[in-house]
Design an enzyme around this catalytic site. Structure first.
Site, PDB file in Angstrom:
ATOM      1  N   THR A  76       1.207  -1.239  -0.460  1.00  0.00           N
ATOM      2  CA  THR A  76       0.055   0.630  -0.039  1.00  0.00           C
ATOM      3  C   THR A  76       1.015   1.019  -0.112  1.00  0.00           C
ATOM      4  O   THR A  76       0.547   2.309  -0.612  1.00  0.00           O
ATOM      5  CB  THR A  76      -0.871  -0.036   0.981  1.00  0.00           C
ATOM      6  N   TYR A  91     -12.432  -2.817  -2.436  1.00  0.00           N
ATOM      7  CA  TYR A  91     -14.251  -2.980  -3.130  1.00  0.00           C
ATOM      8  C   TYR A  91     -15.010  -4.175  -3.475  1.00  0.00           C
ATOM      9  O   TYR A  91     -16.097  -3.972  -3.391  1.00  0.00           O
ATOM     10  CB  TYR A  91     -13.319  -2.586  -5.276  1.00  0.00           C
ATOM     11  N   TYR A 128      -2.507 -10.006   4.592  1.00  0.00           N
ATOM     12  CA  TYR A 128      -2.573  -8.997   4.773  1.00  0.00           C
ATOM     13  C   TYR A 128      -3.678  -7.862   5.160  1.00  0.00           C
ATOM     14  O   TYR A 128      -5.233  -7.918   4.185  1.00  0.00           O
ATOM     15  CB  TYR A 128      -1.866  -7.769   3.608  1.00  0.00           C
ATOM     16  N   ARG A 165      -8.549  -0.045   4.597  1.00  0.00           N
ATOM     17  CA  ARG A 165      -7.939   0.713   2.900  1.00  0.00           C
ATOM     18  C   ARG A 165      -9.134  -0.199   2.057  1.00  0.00           C
ATOM     19  O   ARG A 165      -9.665   0.188   0.369  1.00  0.00           O
ATOM     20  CB  ARG A 165      -7.492   0.113   2.490  1.00  0.00           C
ATOM     21  N   LYS A 214      -0.338  -9.898   8.310  1.00  0.00           N
ATOM     22  CA  LYS A 214       0.274  -8.183   8.980  1.00  0.00           C
ATOM     23  C   LYS A 214      -1.696  -7.870   9.376  1.00  0.00           C
ATOM     24  O   LYS A 214      -2.292  -7.829   7.986  1.00  0.00           O
ATOM     25  CB  LYS A 214       0.456  -7.411   7.365  1.00  0.00           C
ATOM     26  N   ILE A 220       5.397  -4.102  10.067  1.00  0.00           N
ATOM     27  CA  ILE A 220       5.478  -3.463   8.476  1.00  0.00           C
ATOM     28  C   ILE A 220       4.966  -2.415   8.725  1.00  0.00           C
ATOM     29  O   ILE A 220       4.265  -1.368   8.423  1.00  0.00           O
ATOM     30  CB  ILE A 220       4.945  -4.961   7.666  1.00  0.00           C
TER      31      ILE A 220
END
Length: 293
Positions: A44, A107, A133, A138, A161, A203
């Site tokens: 990202t 999305y 992740y 997001r 993560k 991270i």
């Protein structure tokens, strides 16, 4: 396989928005010098959403070449289509990439069964170690602990993560997975608390510009010296916060430019330049932390 401070590396660009190889080399050398454990390329923070497929692969391979075996490189290979993520992951087999960081499909907002089948399909189609992740702020979907526990049983899913900032998830996951399943924080503000509760590292966005400090915090935490680690982390807390005052990586790219780590803070639309008010706050913090060379 991985622990400590891993950097979610920014992708440096020139004034025209093209990948800046010179700055990328400087960044990689900076992280090697300051003890960063590994590099995540094109996650990202690396602006994966605005790189085209050719650029995405090129930046990862360029990072691998410039690292030249001196630091492990993890490839960001997430996509909102399972087939696309599989193709991207397979590109890096037998290249020297040590693992892939795969974000939940954004999305689409899949169900937990959809998330399970997505990551299961990637696992079945590649031998590369996979790090899940989860960043629902997001992506619009949340990979819940129960699904993580199911996925952790698959052959090459080695860790996660977890970027929700929800510290309760560490216990929920750790009690049902094997000891070698790696759990990383994806939230700099809570990363030390995360490690104190059993996490293996972070991270990090902050590590882009405070690599030595993040490495020190994580090294101390892994040695269970949380009191000393907390003193350093308290100094960094204003930096952790301001780097997310505007959407990541807007502030951190500007800071990296100010510190001389990259030539420009160029971003691609729809990401826009940092505001003057955030610049003022961030510049003051960089000065207080003595991060300027």
């Amino acid at each position: 396989m991985f622990k400590g401070s891993i950097v979610a590396l920014i992708t440096p660009m020139d004034e025209k928005g093209k990948i800046c190889q010179q700055s990328l080399k400087k960044l990689i050398n900076y992280h090697i010098k300051n003890g960063t454990s590994a590099i995540v390329a094109v996650g990202t923070t690396g602006e994966s959403a605005t790189l085209n497929p050719e650029e995405h692969s090129r930046v990862i391979m360029l990072t691998l070449d410039l690292a030249d075996g001196r630091i492990p490189v993890i490839a960001g290979t997430g996509a909102n289509a399972t087939s696309e993520s599989i193709l991207l992951t397979k590109k890096f087999e037998k290249t020297g990439i040590t693992a892939c960081l795969t974000v939940t499909p954004y999305y689409n907002r899949p169900t937990q069964e959809g998330l399970y089948q997505h990551f299961k399909s990637i696992s079945e189609n590649s031998d590369l170690p996979q790090i899940l992740y989860n960043v629902p702020a997001r992506t619009g979907c949340d990979l819940v602990p129960e699904t993580v526990i199911k996925l952790a049983k698959l052959k090459n899913i080695i860790g996660i993560k977890e970027a929700t900032g929800d510290l309760s998830r560490i216990h929920l996951i750790k009690q049902y997975v094997k000891d070698d399943f790696i759990i990383f924080s994806g939230d700099d503000e809570t990363a030390l608390d995360f490690m104190q509760l059993g996490g293996n590292g972070v991270i990090s966005v902050t590590a882009n510009i405070a690599a030595a400090e993040m490495k020190k915090i994580c090294s101390l935490a892994l040695k269970k010296d949380f009191n000393t680690a907390r003193l350093i982390n308290q100094r960094l807390m204003p930096l952790h916060k301001v780097l997310f005052k505007e959407p990541n990586p807007i502030p951190v790219k500007w800071a990296a430019k100010k510190l001389g780590l990259i030539k420009t803070d160029t971003l691609r639309l729809p990401m826009t330049k940092i505001s003057n008010s955030t610049k003022t706050i961030l510049n003051q913090i960089l000065e207080e932390l003595k991060l300027y060379p």
